[in-house]
Design an enzyme around this catalytic site. Structure first.
Site, mmCIF file in Angstrom:
data_model
loop_
_atom_site.group_PDB
_atom_site.id
_atom_site.type_symbol
_atom_site.label_atom_id
_atom_site.label_comp_id
_atom_site.label_asym_id
_atom_site.label_seq_id
_atom_site.Cartn_x
_atom_site.Cartn_y
_atom_site.Cartn_z
ATOM 1 N N ASN A 1 0.851 -1.353 0.084
ATOM 2 C CA ASN A 1 -0.073 -0.111 -0.029
ATOM 3 C C ASN A 1 0.855 1.351 -0.016
ATOM 4 O O ASN A 1 1.891 1.134 0.761
ATOM 5 C CB ASN A 1 -0.925 0.083 1.318
ATOM 6 C CG ASN A 1 -1.921 1.076 1.071
ATOM 7 O OD1 ASN A 1 -1.731 2.222 1.034
ATOM 8 N ND2 ASN A 1 -3.362 0.828 1.177
ATOM 9 N N ARG A 2 0.619 2.238 -0.707
ATOM 10 C CA ARG A 2 1.490 3.163 -0.921
ATOM 11 C C ARG A 2 0.932 4.327 -0.092
ATOM 12 O O ARG A 2 1.804 5.624 -0.353
ATOM 13 C CB ARG A 2 1.381 3.745 -2.269
ATOM 14 C CG ARG A 2 1.927 2.622 -3.399
ATOM 15 C CD ARG A 2 1.667 2.914 -4.729
ATOM 16 N NE ARG A 2 0.287 2.829 -5.013
ATOM 17 C CZ ARG A 2 -0.367 2.779 -6.344
ATOM 18 N NH1 ARG A 2 0.492 3.370 -7.230
ATOM 19 N NH2 ARG A 2 -1.604 2.609 -6.318
#
Length: 180
Positions: free
Chosen positions: A44-45
């Site tokens: 997840n960024r």
């Protein structure tokens, strides 16, 4: 496909009296629930994007030598920048981390958060969070607490349409609402 599971949100919101912006997702992923904090899946960024918006960097969840220290670093980052973080849902049926599988949703109660902070801007970290807010929360909170809302693209790796650079550019708007 994984079985649908009833999940009760295990994480308290990150918020204090100085918070001005609330970032809302849907429900923590299995990895986030396992590690005890928001957006902790290594792909997840979120924790790459948000610190960049504020000119900082944080150890990535899978690179941090100490999970407790990584969580505290993220909590401190959020509060230092007058950000609050939580999710729209208190519980739901969900398959793994797939927002598209969410059923039987029950929203969180946001009254205390809005009553005890300076929050007047809400940003959704994806279309599903925005849709769930509109369905369950809009009528209860937006006018009562004079909120503005804005939908941002999801930082999930499933959202391949947005590069890291695109996400950083889209999330710049968050900073604008934290300034005095």
């Amino acid at each position: 496909m994984p079985d649908s599971t009833l999940i009760t949100h295990p994480l308290p919101p990150v918020c204090n009296a100085q918070s001005k912006v609330l970032l809302l997702g849907t429900m923590p992923s299995p990895k986030s629930r396992e590690l005890g904090f928001f957006y902790m899946h290594p792909q997840n960024r979120f924790w790459r994007v948000l610190p960049q918006v504020f000119g900082e960097s944080l150890a990535l969840p899978n690179k941090a030598p100490d999970t407790k220290a990584a969580i505290q670093e993220r909590r401190d980052f959020l509060l230092r920048h007058k950000l609050a973080l939580w999710d729209v849902l208190a519980s739901c049926q969900i398959e793994g981390a797939a927002d598209s599988s969410i059923r039987q949703e029950i929203p969180n109660d946001f009254t205390k958060i809005f009553s005890e902070s300076k929050i007047c801007h809400v940003f959704f970290t994806g279309q599903t969070a925005a849709a769930l807010w509109k369905k369950h929360c809009k009528a209860l909170y937006e006018e009562r607490f004079n909120l503005t809302v804005h939908t941002l693209p999801s930082t999930s790796p499933a959202n391949a349409r947005f590069t890291l650079e695109n996400l950083i550019e889209e999330y710049q708007i968050v900073k604008k609402y934290t300034l005095d």
